[in-house]
Design a protein around this motif. Structure first.
Motif, mmCIF file in Angstrom:
data_model
loop_
_atom_site.group_PDB
_atom_site.id
_atom_site.type_symbol
_atom_site.label_atom_id
_atom_site.label_comp_id
_atom_site.label_asym_id
_atom_site.label_seq_id
_atom_site.Cartn_x
_atom_site.Cartn_y
_atom_site.Cartn_z
ATOM 1 N N PHE A 174 72.083 19.202 27.350
ATOM 2 C CA PHE A 174 72.748 17.971 26.916
ATOM 3 C C PHE A 174 72.518 16.919 27.989
ATOM 4 O O PHE A 174 72.770 17.163 29.171
ATOM 5 C CB PHE A 174 74.250 18.193 26.710
ATOM 6 N N ALA A 175 72.021 15.767 27.570
ATOM 7 C CA ALA A 175 71.705 14.675 28.501
ATOM 8 C C ALA A 175 70.785 15.175 29.618
ATOM 9 O O ALA A 175 70.997 14.873 30.802
ATOM 10 C CB ALA A 175 72.983 14.070 29.073
ATOM 11 N N ASP A 176 69.788 15.965 29.215
ATOM 12 C CA ASP A 176 68.784 16.509 30.145
ATOM 13 C C ASP A 176 69.366 17.474 31.168
ATOM 14 O O ASP A 176 68.706 17.791 32.167
ATOM 15 C CB ASP A 176 68.053 15.371 30.878
ATOM 16 N N GLU A 177 70.584 17.938 30.929
ATOM 17 C CA GLU A 177 71.192 18.935 31.807
ATOM 18 C C GLU A 177 71.268 20.266 31.066
ATOM 19 O O GLU A 177 71.676 20.308 29.906
ATOM 20 C CB GLU A 177 72.598 18.510 32.235
ATOM 21 N N PRO A 178 70.868 21.378 31.713
ATOM 22 C CA PRO A 178 70.889 22.674 31.019
ATOM 23 C C PRO A 178 72.306 23.119 30.687
ATOM 24 O O PRO A 178 73.249 22.870 31.437
ATOM 25 C CB PRO A 178 70.229 23.617 32.031
ATOM 26 N N GLN A 240 79.570 16.080 23.111
ATOM 27 C CA GLN A 240 79.963 14.721 22.737
ATOM 28 C C GLN A 240 81.483 14.593 22.662
ATOM 29 O O GLN A 240 82.051 13.582 23.099
ATOM 30 C CB GLN A 240 79.324 14.349 21.400
ATOM 31 N N VAL A 241 82.142 15.606 22.121
ATOM 32 C CA VAL A 241 83.604 15.590 22.072
ATOM 33 C C VAL A 241 84.179 15.622 23.486
ATOM 34 O O VAL A 241 85.128 14.891 23.807
ATOM 35 C CB VAL A 241 84.131 16.776 21.239
ATOM 36 N N ASN A 242 83.611 16.454 24.349
ATOM 37 C CA ASN A 242 84.083 16.501 25.739
ATOM 38 C C ASN A 242 83.881 15.156 26.437
ATOM 39 O O ASN A 242 84.718 14.727 27.242
ATOM 40 C CB ASN A 242 83.344 17.600 26.505
ATOM 41 N N LEU A 243 82.777 14.486 26.118
ATOM 42 C CA LEU A 243 82.512 13.177 26.718
ATOM 43 C C LEU A 243 83.515 12.137 26.230
ATOM 44 O O LEU A 243 83.989 11.296 27.011
ATOM 45 C CB LEU A 243 81.084 12.746 26.380
ATOM 46 N N ILE A 244 83.854 12.192 24.948
ATOM 47 C CA ILE A 244 84.860 11.274 24.405
ATOM 48 C C ILE A 244 86.205 11.495 25.090
ATOM 49 O O ILE A 244 86.908 10.546 25.451
ATOM 50 C CB ILE A 244 84.983 11.465 22.880
ATOM 51 N N LYS A 245 86.571 12.756 25.286
ATOM 52 C CA LYS A 245 87.827 13.057 25.979
ATOM 53 C C LYS A 245 87.818 12.488 27.393
ATOM 54 O O LYS A 245 88.824 11.954 27.873
ATOM 55 C CB LYS A 245 88.041 14.568 26.036
ATOM 56 N N GLU A 246 86.674 12.627 28.056
ATOM 57 C CA GLU A 246 86.580 12.170 29.440
ATOM 58 C C GLU A 246 86.646 10.647 29.538
ATOM 59 O O GLU A 246 87.307 10.099 30.427
ATOM 60 C CB GLU A 246 85.278 12.683 30.051
ATOM 61 N N LEU A 247 85.969 9.953 28.626
ATOM 62 C CA LEU A 247 85.891 8.496 28.710
ATOM 63 C C LEU A 247 87.098 7.796 28.099
ATOM 64 O O LEU A 247 87.525 6.746 28.585
ATOM 65 C CB LEU A 247 84.609 8.007 28.024
ATOM 66 N N TYR A 248 87.626 8.361 27.014
ATOM 67 C CA TYR A 248 88.685 7.674 26.275
ATOM 68 C C TYR A 248 89.937 8.537 26.129
ATOM 69 O O TYR A 248 90.708 8.351 25.189
ATOM 70 C CB TYR A 248 88.174 7.273 24.883
ATOM 71 N N GLY A 249 90.127 9.459 27.051
ATOM 72 C CA GLY A 249 91.268 10.365 26.944
ATOM 73 C C GLY A 249 92.603 9.655 26.921
ATOM 74 O O GLY A 249 93.533 10.076 26.223
ATOM 75 N N ASN A 250 92.727 8.538 27.657
ATOM 76 C CA ASN A 250 94.002 7.823 27.688
ATOM 77 C C ASN A 250 94.274 7.055 26.402
ATOM 78 O O ASN A 250 95.395 6.612 26.164
ATOM 79 C CB ASN A 250 94.027 6.855 28.876
ATOM 80 N N GLN A 251 93.253 6.884 25.558
ATOM 81 C CA GLN A 251 93.440 6.172 24.291
ATOM 82 C C GLN A 251 93.615 7.117 23.110
ATOM 83 O O GLN A 251 93.896 6.680 22.006
ATOM 84 C CB GLN A 251 92.239 5.255 24.026
ATOM 85 N N ILE A 252 93.411 8.406 23.342
ATOM 86 C CA ILE A 252 93.494 9.392 22.267
ATOM 87 C C ILE A 252 94.790 10.174 22.409
ATOM 88 O O ILE A 252 95.042 10.794 23.441
ATOM 89 C CB ILE A 252 92.285 10.348 22.305
ATOM 90 N N GLY A 253 95.608 10.108 21.362
ATOM 91 C CA GLY A 253 96.862 10.849 21.391
ATOM 92 C C GLY A 253 96.666 12.314 21.071
ATOM 93 O O GLY A 253 97.119 13.198 21.794
ATOM 94 N N GLU A 254 95.964 12.588 19.977
ATOM 95 C CA GLU A 254 95.726 13.959 19.541
ATOM 96 C C GLU A 254 94.280 14.072 19.077
ATOM 97 O O GLU A 254 93.729 13.127 18.505
ATOM 98 C CB GLU A 254 96.669 14.339 18.392
ATOM 99 N N LEU A 255 93.677 15.227 19.322
ATOM 100 C CA LEU A 255 92.301 15.461 18.885
ATOM 101 C C LEU A 255 92.181 16.904 18.418
ATOM 102 O O LEU A 255 92.549 17.829 19.137
ATOM 103 C CB LEU A 255 91.316 15.175 20.021
ATOM 104 N N TYR A 256 91.689 17.067 17.199
ATOM 105 C CA TYR A 256 91.494 18.390 16.621
ATOM 106 C C TYR A 256 90.027 18.538 16.218
ATOM 107 O O TYR A 256 89.368 17.560 15.875
ATOM 108 C CB TYR A 256 92.369 18.591 15.379
ATOM 109 N N HIS A 257 89.532 19.772 16.250
ATOM 110 C CA HIS A 257 88.160 20.018 15.803
ATOM 111 C C HIS A 257 88.040 21.451 15.315
ATOM 112 O O HIS A 257 88.793 22.342 15.726
ATOM 113 C CB HIS A 257 87.158 19.767 16.936
#
Length: 273
Positions: A174-178, A240-257
């Motif tokens: 992911f993003a050129d990282e193994p 991608q979900v982990n990246l969203i949590k990292e970048l916008y975690g303070n704007q997300i109240g709940e996240l399910y997948h």
């Protein structure tokens, strides 16, 4: 005369005033009151409907949260012990096979085809038959059999394993990282019989067995490619979900997948400015 004229004028004025102010009948007043009552009921009914809708959403969210928790527990339980032992054993076997190789062949485009896969299948069965020969005959030197090749195709490394088996190691990134390595081992009782999946380390919630039933017997090369696409797509969605949590975690109240990350639901925090 003047008094009579004034009295007559006053009477006319009263008659005209009474014409300007119509008298409301009892039926009209009753209908008007019912309309007002109906309007109040409509407003109250709308509020009740919104409250019921919110209650249903809260109930659905609570149930979904409970299901996801059970899925996580199930995933953790299924990934323990046996799966980890299989992964560790296959990882060691692949490492030994790749360490013993005499060459790694990089394939590009049309070089990866059904003919090459048939050659690999034939080779693993010939090697297994040679080792099964009685006495010292199975130990006779043969330059052809001492050549051990692995094949690099995109994110796949294909090699020959002991026991007439073909091993495929999938390298995800992911993003050129193994990221993780996944394994799939194919086997068949003879070169002429169809191959089956002997074992694999792909997450249990990805449809490997369905792909085996649909593709492996009719198009083994397509099956091998499809499993590679399957695990890479899973890793992409998860990261991608982990990246969203990292970048916008303070704007997300709940996240399910879902476990394969193909269904994602999140609730944004709403701030009053």
């Amino acid at each position: 005369m003047e008094g009579s004229d004034m009295e007559e004028s006053s009477m006319k004025h009263n008659i005209m005033s009474s014409r300007k102010k119509p008298i409301l009948s009892p039926d009209y007043a009753r209908r008007h009151l019912e309309q007002l009552k109906g309007r109040g009921y409509a407003v109250t009914g709308e509020v009740n409907f919104m409250q019921e809708e919110d209650a249903r959403l809260d109930t659905t969210r609570a149930r979904l949260n409970n299901v996801l928790k059970r899925h996580e527990e199930l995933k953790e339980r299924l990934s323990r012990d046996s799966d980890k032992m299989i992964y560790e054993r296959l990882q060691k076997e692949f490492e030994a096979a790749l360490a013993a190789q005499t060459e790694e062949i990089y394939l590009d485009g049309e070089q990866w085809n059904d003919g090459l896969l048939a050659t690999i299948r034939e080779r693993v069965h010939m090697e297994a038959d040679r080792k099964a020969m009685p006495g010292d005959m199975g130990m006779l030197p043969d330059h052809h059999f001492h050549e051990k090749s692995s094949y690099k195709v995109g994110n796949k490394v294909i090699c020959c394993l002991e026991g007439a088996r073909i091993g495929i190691q999938y390298e995800t990134s992911f993003a050129d990282e193994p990221r993780e390595l996944y394994h799939c081992v194919l086997e068949s009782r003879s070169f002429l019989e169809k191959m089956t999946v002997a074992e694999h380390t792909v997450p249990f919630f990805l449809p490997v067995r369905e792909a085996e039933n649909d593709l492996l017997s009719s198009n083994a090369m397509r099956f091998i490619d499809y499993v590679g696409e399957l695990v890479q797509a899973y890793v992409d969605r998860r990261e991608q979900v982990n990246l969203i949590k990292e970048l916008y975690g303070n704007q997300i109240g709940e996240l399910y997948h879902s476990l394969p990350y193909h269904v994602i639901e999140f609730v944004l925090n709403v701030y009053d400015w």
